[in-house]
Structures are given as structure tokens and as C-alpha cells.
Design a protein around this motif. Structure first.
Motif, mmCIF file in Angstrom:
data_model
loop_
_atom_site.group_PDB
_atom_site.id
_atom_site.type_symbol
_atom_site.label_atom_id
_atom_site.label_comp_id
_atom_site.label_asym_id
_atom_site.label_seq_id
_atom_site.Cartn_x
_atom_site.Cartn_y
_atom_site.Cartn_z
ATOM 1 N N ARG A 172 7.438 -3.966 76.393
ATOM 2 C CA ARG A 172 8.926 -4.363 76.590
ATOM 3 C C ARG A 172 9.427 -4.979 77.908
ATOM 4 O O ARG A 172 8.952 -4.143 78.743
ATOM 5 N N THR A 173 10.084 -5.963 77.944
ATOM 6 C CA THR A 173 10.522 -6.463 79.096
ATOM 7 C C THR A 173 12.085 -6.250 79.205
ATOM 8 O O THR A 173 12.506 -6.910 78.306
ATOM 9 N N LEU A 174 12.177 -5.825 80.253
ATOM 10 C CA LEU A 174 13.795 -5.550 80.487
ATOM 11 C C LEU A 174 14.178 -6.262 81.723
ATOM 12 O O LEU A 174 13.872 -6.204 82.667
ATOM 13 N N THR A 175 15.262 -7.346 81.707
ATOM 14 C CA THR A 175 15.525 -8.245 82.546
ATOM 15 C C THR A 175 16.922 -8.063 83.093
ATOM 16 O O THR A 175 17.864 -8.220 82.294
ATOM 17 N N LEU A 176 17.143 -7.706 84.298
ATOM 18 C CA LEU A 176 18.613 -7.443 84.744
ATOM 19 C C LEU A 176 19.093 -8.800 84.798
ATOM 20 O O LEU A 176 18.604 -9.839 85.501
ATOM 21 N N ASN A 177 20.209 -9.197 84.023
ATOM 22 C CA ASN A 177 20.771 -10.407 84.156
ATOM 23 C C ASN A 177 22.049 -10.659 84.487
ATOM 24 O O ASN A 177 23.063 -10.993 83.587
ATOM 25 N N ARG A 178 22.442 -10.552 85.821
ATOM 26 C CA ARG A 178 23.630 -10.882 86.435
ATOM 27 C C ARG A 178 23.205 -11.867 87.656
ATOM 28 O O ARG A 178 23.613 -11.350 88.947
ATOM 29 N N PRO A 179 22.587 -12.975 87.266
ATOM 30 C CA PRO A 179 22.121 -13.822 88.521
ATOM 31 C C PRO A 179 23.174 -14.224 89.491
ATOM 32 O O PRO A 179 22.974 -14.672 90.544
ATOM 33 N N HIS A 180 24.603 -14.472 89.159
ATOM 34 C CA HIS A 180 25.507 -15.029 89.994
ATOM 35 C C HIS A 180 25.744 -13.907 91.156
ATOM 36 O O HIS A 180 26.140 -14.171 92.242
ATOM 37 N N CYS A 181 25.415 -12.617 90.999
ATOM 38 C CA CYS A 181 25.490 -11.886 92.291
ATOM 39 C C CYS A 181 24.139 -11.117 92.396
ATOM 40 O O CYS A 181 23.830 -9.758 92.852
ATOM 41 N N LYS A 182 22.915 -11.798 92.255
ATOM 42 C CA LYS A 182 21.624 -11.455 92.410
ATOM 43 C C LYS A 182 21.376 -10.079 91.846
ATOM 44 O O LYS A 182 20.576 -9.024 92.143
ATOM 45 N N ASN A 183 21.958 -9.988 90.501
ATOM 46 C CA ASN A 183 21.544 -8.902 89.670
ATOM 47 C C ASN A 183 21.957 -7.481 90.162
ATOM 48 O O ASN A 183 21.431 -6.586 90.079
ATOM 49 N N ALA A 184 23.143 -7.322 91.174
ATOM 50 C CA ALA A 184 23.673 -6.362 91.598
ATOM 51 C C ALA A 184 24.168 -5.562 90.131
ATOM 52 O O ALA A 184 24.608 -6.046 89.183
ATOM 53 N N ASP B 141 11.554 6.507 73.385
ATOM 54 C CA ASP B 141 11.641 7.007 71.978
ATOM 55 C C ASP B 141 10.675 5.942 71.014
ATOM 56 O O ASP B 141 10.670 6.449 69.994
ATOM 57 N N ASP B 142 10.470 4.853 71.458
ATOM 58 C CA ASP B 142 9.769 3.741 70.594
ATOM 59 C C ASP B 142 8.161 3.712 70.570
ATOM 60 O O ASP B 142 7.734 3.179 71.788
ATOM 61 N N ARG B 143 7.525 4.315 69.801
ATOM 62 C CA ARG B 143 5.934 4.504 70.076
ATOM 63 C C ARG B 143 5.362 3.190 69.787
ATOM 64 O O ARG B 143 4.096 3.087 70.277
ATOM 65 N N GLY B 144 6.104 2.060 69.509
ATOM 66 C CA GLY B 144 5.500 0.525 69.223
ATOM 67 C C GLY B 144 5.395 0.319 70.964
ATOM 68 O O GLY B 144 4.662 -0.896 71.225
ATOM 69 N N VAL B 145 6.337 0.786 71.685
ATOM 70 C CA VAL B 145 6.223 0.148 73.402
ATOM 71 C C VAL B 145 5.182 0.895 73.999
ATOM 72 O O VAL B 145 5.247 2.184 74.124
ATOM 73 N N ARG B 146 4.078 0.380 74.728
ATOM 74 C CA ARG B 146 3.147 0.819 75.334
ATOM 75 C C ARG B 146 3.168 0.460 76.727
ATOM 76 O O ARG B 146 2.323 1.085 77.294
ATOM 77 N N ALA B 147 4.141 -0.394 77.278
ATOM 78 C CA ALA B 147 4.011 -0.675 78.623
ATOM 79 C C ALA B 147 5.428 -1.294 78.835
ATOM 80 O O ALA B 147 6.177 -2.057 77.639
ATOM 81 N N LEU B 148 6.228 -1.245 79.918
ATOM 82 C CA LEU B 148 7.659 -1.601 80.258
ATOM 83 C C LEU B 148 7.628 -2.319 81.774
ATOM 84 O O LEU B 148 7.018 -1.865 82.653
ATOM 85 N N VAL B 149 8.000 -3.509 81.509
ATOM 86 C CA VAL B 149 8.125 -4.363 82.724
ATOM 87 C C VAL B 149 9.822 -4.611 83.021
ATOM 88 O O VAL B 149 10.483 -4.651 82.258
#
Length: 272
Positions: free
Chosen positions: A16-28, A46-54
Motif C-alpha cells: 500500500r502506497t500513501l501519498t501526501l497530496n498537497r503539492p502546492h505547499c510541498k505537502n505540508a 487492520d488489513d491483512r492483505g497489506v504486507r508493506a507500506l510506502v
């Protein structure tokens, strides 16, 4: 039209990849983004299907820290609750976590990256414990993380002077795990997460917890914790699968499934 989400979530083959998405303020990170990140970390755990996180950032920056430019009337005591929750959830997440840093990672943004198990940065990335330049002291676990990673004197240097350092300097201080060219970082992260996601999930979770806890324990405590963790590992099918794969000269397929048989009703004596 709805605005694009401030936190993007994508799943691929157990990663699972979580991307901070406020590029106008450098993702503050705003209050809303802290809450979204908190909820996303709970969901990943809680999700057993997720084996690594980015964790990554959009638009050529990782994270410029907490958003102090947007007015927020919330009392600081309540503001810090969301930060505290994110730091603790990330630290305790029972899966490997990777910070993919391209661009700036400063203040709480840098400590967010340091809270991950691995930090991968591009050569152009920049890091700073910028807090004192804002009249603040560190947060998001920086006072706990930095001395453990670089020692007390270097931690004081980084925080009291609030110097900006590049990826190579951060790597020399053990604050970055790998420095990878910008055009190669996606493939590098994909390979690393693939290896982690195919590993034995229970054993990886136990290993992460043992290392996190061991830094503050005696040898006696560490050995006792290791024995308990190993018992849990042997109760999964992964240990048996690893031994079988070794003898058959093939790659193991780890699932994390419980392998201890439950007693059948006919073999269970009922006390009368």
C-alpha cells in the motif's frame, strides 16, 4: 467536481502506497491531512492483505512539515493529539514501512520519514529539523528517534542549529538507508517492497517489534521477548513452509496463517 484527495492510497500486490497530496505547499500537513493519515495507518494495520507500506509525497517534495500557514483555531493540546497518534501508529504498525523521499523532508515531515523502518532518498533531497527556526521544539517523535539513530551530540546539532543537510550527509549519519538516483527510485522501491511483501508476515512483525522494544530493554528482557516471539513464529505455517522450501530447493510462499490444529470435539474431554 470534487477536489483531488489530500491523501492518495494505492494498492499493488500487497503493498500500500500513501501519498501526501498537497503539492502546492510541498505537502505540508494540515489538520485534515493528519486525520486522514491517522485513519489510513489504522486501516493498513487492520488489513491483512497489506504486507508493506510506502509513504511518499506528490509534486517533487516529500513533506515540508506541519502546515503552520493555514489558520487553525484548535488549541495546540488537541492539535498534537493527531500528530501523536500518527507517530505511534507508524511506529507500531506490524508491517515493514518505507519512506520514499524525493525533495524536501523538514520538521515533522522529516520525523515522519524517520518513523519508517527504511528511508530511501534521491540525491537532491534535503532534510532539516527546522523547528527552532519557527520558535518551536521538535515533535512527531524526533526527540526519541534522533538520539537513537545518531547519538546525543549529533541530535543536538541537527535540532539546535536546524541545519539543512543533503541526502549524502543524512546517509552518513544513518538517517537515510539508501540514496538512489531519481530515475531509479521507483524501481528500487518496487523491488524492496516486493521482497518485504513476500516475506513471512508474522516473523517480520515480531522482528520489527523486538528491535523497536529492544533498544530500551535489558538483555534479560530482550531474551524473554525473543523466546515468546519465536513460539508465535513456530505456530504459523511459515516456519514449516520455509523448512520444506529449503529441502525442496524452491522459493517459499509465506502466508502468516496459524498452523496449530484445534482439538476435535471427540478428543476433548468434558469434565462431568
Amino acid at each position: 467536481m470534487n477536489a483531488e484527495p489530500i491523501l492518495l492510497c494505492a494498492d499493488r500486490e500487497g503493498v500500500r502506497t500513501l501519498t501526501l497530496n498537497r503539492p502546492h505547499c510541498k505537502n505540508a500537513i494540515s489538520r485534515e491531512l493528519w486525520i486522514a493519515l491517522r485513519d489510513a495507518l489504522i486501516a493498513a494495520g487492520d488489513d491483512r492483505g497489506v504486507r508493506a507500506l510506502v509513504l511518499s509525497g506528490a509534486g517533487g517534495a516529500f513533506c515540508s512539515g506541519a502546515d503552520i500557514a493555514t489558520p487553525d483555531p484548535t488549541h495546540p493540546t488537541y492539535k498534537l493529539r493527531n500528530l501523536t497518534a500518527v507517530a505511534e501508529l507508524l511506529h507500531n504498525l506490524p508491517i515493514p514501512t518505507i519512506a520514499k523521499v524525493d525533495g524536501v523532508a523538514v520538521g515533522a515531515g522529516w520525523n515522519l520519514a524517520l518513523g519508517c523502518d527504511f528511508v530511501i532518498a534521491t540525491p537532491g533531497s534535503e532534510f532539516s529539523q527546522i523547528f527552532v527556526k519557527r520558535g518551536l521544539s521538535m515533535d512527531l517523535g524526533g526527540s526519541w528517534l534522533l538520539p537513537k539513530l545518531v547519538g546525543l551530540q549529533q541530535a543536538k546539532r541537527l535540532t539546535m542549529l536546524a541545519e539543512t543537510i543533503d541526502a549524502e550527509q543524512a546517509h552518513k549519519l544513518n538517517l537515510v538507508t539508501w540514496v538512489v538516483a531519481a530515475d531509479e527510485i521507483d524501481g528500487f522501491v518496487e523491488d524492496l517492497t516486493g521482497r518485504l511483501a513476500s516475506g513471512p508476515p508474522i516473523a517480520l512483525a515480531q522482528t520489527k517489534a523486538l528491535l523497536n522494544e529492544g533498544a530500551d530493554r535489558t538483555l534479560h528482557d530482550a531474551l524473554a521477548n525473543e523466546a515468546r516471539a519465536q513460539a508465535a513464529n513456530f505456530a504459523t505455517g511459515d516456519a514449516q513452509e520455509a523448512f520444506a522450501a529449503f529441502s525442496q530447493r524452491r522459493a517459499p510462499e509465506f502466508t502468516g496463517r496459524w498452523a496449530v490444529p484445534r482439538p476435535s470435539a471427540e478428543n476433548t474431554e468434558v469434565e462431568k
